[in-house]
Design an enzyme around this catalytic site. Structure first.
Site, short mmCIF file in Angstrom:
data_model
loop_
_atom_site.label_atom_id
_atom_site.label_comp_id
_atom_site.label_asym_id
_atom_site.label_seq_id
_atom_site.Cartn_x
_atom_site.Cartn_y
_atom_site.Cartn_z
N ASP A 184 -3.43 2.36 -5.01
CA ASP A 184 -2.08 2.22 -4.46
C ASP A 184 -1.52 0.79 -4.61
O ASP A 184 -2.30 -0.15 -4.68
CB ASP A 184 -2.06 2.66 -2.99
CG ASP A 184 -3.04 1.92 -2.11
OD1 ASP A 184 -4.22 1.78 -2.49
OD2 ASP A 184 -2.65 1.49 -1.01
N GLU A 196 2.57 -0.89 4.56
CA GLU A 196 2.28 0.49 4.19
C GLU A 196 3.59 1.21 3.87
O GLU A 196 4.54 1.15 4.65
CB GLU A 196 1.56 1.22 5.33
CG GLU A 196 0.14 0.74 5.59
CD GLU A 196 -0.88 1.38 4.66
OE1 GLU A 196 -0.49 2.26 3.84
OE2 GLU A 196 -2.06 1.01 4.74
N HIS A 200 0.84 -1.19 0.00
CA HIS A 200 0.00 0.00 0.00
C HIS A 200 0.88 1.25 0.00
O HIS A 200 2.05 1.19 0.39
CB HIS A 200 -0.83 0.09 1.29
CG HIS A 200 -1.62 -1.13 1.64
ND1 HIS A 200 -2.99 -1.20 1.50
CD2 HIS A 200 -1.25 -2.32 2.17
CE1 HIS A 200 -3.42 -2.37 1.92
NE2 HIS A 200 -2.38 -3.08 2.34
N TYR A 201 0.34 2.39 -0.37
CA TYR A 201 0.93 3.64 0.08
C TYR A 201 0.03 4.22 1.16
O TYR A 201 -1.16 3.91 1.24
CB TYR A 201 1.21 4.63 -1.04
CG TYR A 201 0.05 5.16 -1.87
CD1 TYR A 201 -1.17 5.58 -1.32
CD2 TYR A 201 0.20 5.32 -3.25
CE1 TYR A 201 -2.18 6.10 -2.09
CE2 TYR A 201 -0.82 5.84 -4.03
CZ TYR A 201 -2.00 6.24 -3.45
OH TYR A 201 -3.02 6.76 -4.22
N THR A 202 0.61 5.07 2.01
CA THR A 202 -0.16 5.58 3.15
C THR A 202 -1.22 6.58 2.72
O THR A 202 -2.28 6.66 3.33
CB THR A 202 0.77 6.24 4.18
OG1 THR A 202 1.62 7.20 3.51
CG2 THR A 202 1.64 5.19 4.86
#
Length: 229
Positions: free
Chosen positions: A141, A89, A24-26
């Site tokens: 993401d 993340e 994921h990205y945050t």
């Protein structure tokens, strides 16, 4: 690997063995904002790890527990993705707050972490996925700037096929059948195509099923995909 223990209260018990890694990205304005949210009991979200831009790794949920990172999602028939996955993340503001390339130190850390997890859990490279792969109608993401080739070079993720490509001339319906067979949820057809392109043809994300998309997908369905890794 050196890690900072930063426990989150947001987890419960797994009902499936670990067979996936989800990246994921945050998608928040800062690393601290993301950390605070992932530790907030009211937010009801978490991840096993967070990788900061300088490459520091935070461990937030033990791997034997079920973190709450995937939401409503599906991959290769698994619908409780949280139970079957480890969530990572990666700090980046995301598409809504100034999406930008990931830092070298950060990706180096992600590669080391993914290598360690895949070895310990026997996770196949086809099951190292992005959030947009498992939830195409909801998520973008880690996005088209994520360097999947860095993982693919070490056989930690599938490569983008580039060799011996051949257009199978499927109809659009046939492409979607093949895409579902590969692993995607195709209930939202456009979102599924966009998610596939974001992962395997990031330079052109238009939602159109064309010969290049068909050729890439056919190659991915072969027993040993080869590509630019």
């Amino acid at each position: 690997m050196n890690m900072i223990e930063t426990p989150s209260p947001n987890f419960d018990t797994r009902s499936l063995p670990v067979s996936l890694i989800v990246l994921h990205y945050t998608g928040m304005e800062s690393a601290q904002a993301a950390i605070d949210r992932l530790r907030d009991p009211e937010a009801k979200v978490s991840a096993h790890y967070l990788v900061a831009e300088d490459g520091q790794i935070l461990r937030m949920v033990a791997e034997d527990m079920r973190a709450w990172h995937a939401g409503k999602s599906r991959w290769r028939g698994i619908e409780d993705v949280n139970s079957a996955s480890i969530g990572i993340e990666i700090v980046n503001p995301g598409h809504e707050l100034g999406y930008r390339p990931f830092m070298e130190e950060q990706i180096d850390a992600v590669v080391r972490l993914v290598a360690d997890i895949t070895e310990r859990h026997g996770i196949t490279r086809g099951n190292v996925v992005g959030h947009s792969d498992i939830a195409p109608a909801r998520k973008q993401d880690p996005g088209e700037l994520f360097p999947w080739n860095r993982l693919a070079k070490l056989r930690l993720a599938l490569p983008r096929p580039t060799k011996g490509l051949m257009d199978p001339m499927w109809s659009d319906a046939g492409f979607l059948v093949a895409l579902e067979r590969f692993g995607y949820d195709v209930s939202d057809k456009l979102a599924a195509v966009v998610a596939f392109q974001r992962r395997f043809r990031p330079e052109l994300i238009d939602g159109e099923i064309d010969g290049e998309c068909r050729s890439i997908l056919l190659a991915l369905l072969l027993p040993k995909p080869t590509g630019d890794a």
